[in-house]
Design a protein around this motif. Structure first.
Motif, PDB file in Angstrom:
ATOM      1  N   ASP A   1      95.356 -40.689 -23.417  1.00 22.45           N
ATOM      2  CA  ASP A   1      95.924 -41.955 -22.963  1.00 22.45           C
ATOM      3  C   ASP A   1      97.238 -42.308 -23.641  1.00 22.45           C
TER       4      ASP A   1
ATOM      5  N   THR B   1     100.393 -41.480 -21.658  1.00 18.16           N
ATOM      6  CA  THR B   1     100.379 -42.286 -20.434  1.00 18.16           C
ATOM      7  C   THR B   1     100.717 -43.734 -20.733  1.00 18.16           C
TER       8      THR B   1
ATOM      9  N   THR C   1      93.779 -48.269 -14.062  1.00 19.53           N
ATOM     10  CA  THR C   1      93.687 -47.096 -13.203  1.00 19.53           C
ATOM     11  C   THR C   1      94.178 -45.846 -13.918  1.00 19.53           C
ATOM     12  N   ARG C   2      94.952 -46.032 -14.992  1.00 19.32           N
ATOM     13  CA  ARG C   2      95.568 -44.897 -15.678  1.00 19.32           C
ATOM     14  C   ARG C   2      95.121 -44.744 -17.127  1.00 19.32           C
TER      15      ARG C   2
ATOM     16  N   THR D   1      98.643 -47.892  -8.943  1.00 20.86           N
ATOM     17  CA  THR D   1      98.879 -47.370 -10.292  1.00 20.86           C
ATOM     18  C   THR D   1      99.569 -48.402 -11.189  1.00 20.86           C
TER      19      THR D   1
ATOM     20  N   VAL E   1     102.956 -46.692 -18.794  1.00 18.40           N
ATOM     21  CA  VAL E   1     102.314 -47.920 -18.325  1.00 18.40           C
ATOM     22  C   VAL E   1     103.029 -49.139 -18.899  1.00 18.40           C
TER      23      VAL E   1
END
Length: 270
Positions: A106, A109, A195-196, A190, A113
């Motif tokens: 994560d 990512t 969701t990510r 997204t 985000v």
């Protein structure tokens, strides 16, 4: 640093403030968060107590409204207070640590985000203000249905991503400017952090995070319903800033863990 008085307070009467103007600098909001947070944790401000108005905090601490709003946003993101539009900001009961822990996959990512959240803060804050002045009754009803679906799915452990996105998309469409809706449609679901980020989904097993998210949605909806653009902008900014702050704190914790303990057993600052 300025301080809050420690006399008894109630939901009807906010805590009194006293103090002298604070020094100016980049850390004003963080300093205000530290001061108020410490008073909450030490029970000088107790669960259910109402915080002073923004104007009262500005006067006591010698800071701008922007600094006060940023500090309150951080306190909300940390689960220490909750704001109810038109009523005030209240101290929440202490909870178990609320920050989710980023998993290895994560971390990278989360950088993207956060970038999307920055875009959304700029885009959707204005979108909410325009929607408050231009929305139709049909569009308002569509927002209401999205929120009702969201809450029902929280209670039934169903899908909340679709109604969450639908609510934000309906606001974009209610601006009457096709480009707002086009950008939101292009980004798609997204834009919703959970969701990510797997850790967010795994952390919220009892739905507390989602319930808080939907309370923030309700504040946005209420402002749009009464055609109050400034309150709609403020509510949307708080909602998205809270998401950004929660993720930023988790990102900093993950960075500290990856660095390991410093010589002497202490952990280096992020």
């Amino acid at each position: 640093m300025s301080s809050l008085s420690t006399g008894s307070t109630s939901a009807a009467e906010p805590a009194a403030l006293s103090g002298s103007p604070r020094r100016r600098g980049r850390g004003l909001a963080h300093g205000l968060v530290d001061d108020l947070g410490e008073k909450i944790r030490s029970q000088q401000l107790r669960p259910g107590d109402k915080l002073p108005t923004e104007s009262a905090i500005m006067q006591a601490y010698g800071v701008s409204r922007t600094v006060v709003r940023e500090a309150l946003s951080k306190l909300q993101a940390g689960g220490l207070v909750e704001t109810h539009h038109g009523i005030g900001t209240f101290v929440l009961p202490p909870k178990a640590p609320g920050m989710f822990r980023l998993e290895g996959s994560d971390v990278a990512t989360s950088v993207d985000v956060l970038a999307v959240l920055e875009l959304r803060i700029s885009l959707e804050t204005e979108s909410a203000g325009l929607a408050a002045t231009r929305r139709t009754e049909e569009q308002l009803q569509a927002m209401r249905e999205a929120l009702d679906d969201f809450q029902r799915n929280v209670e039934e452990a169903g899908d909340t991503v679709a109604p969450d996105f639908r609510f934000h998309l309906q606001i974009a469409e209610a601006t009457g400017n096709v480009y707002f809706a086009d950008i939101m449609s292009h980004l798609g679901t997204t834009i919703i952090p959970r969701t990510r980020i797997t850790a967010i989904r795994n952390h919220d097993r009892r739905g507390e995070y989602l319930s808080r998210v939907n309370r923030e949605h309700e504040e946005i909806y209420a402002a749009i319903a009464r055609r109050d653009p400034e309150s709609a902008r403020a509510a949307m900014r708080i909602h998205l800033t809270n998401s950004r702050e929660r993720l930023r704190l988790a990102q900093e914790a993950a960075r500290r863990e990856s660095q390991g303990p410093a010589p002497g057993g202490s952990t280096p600052a992020a």
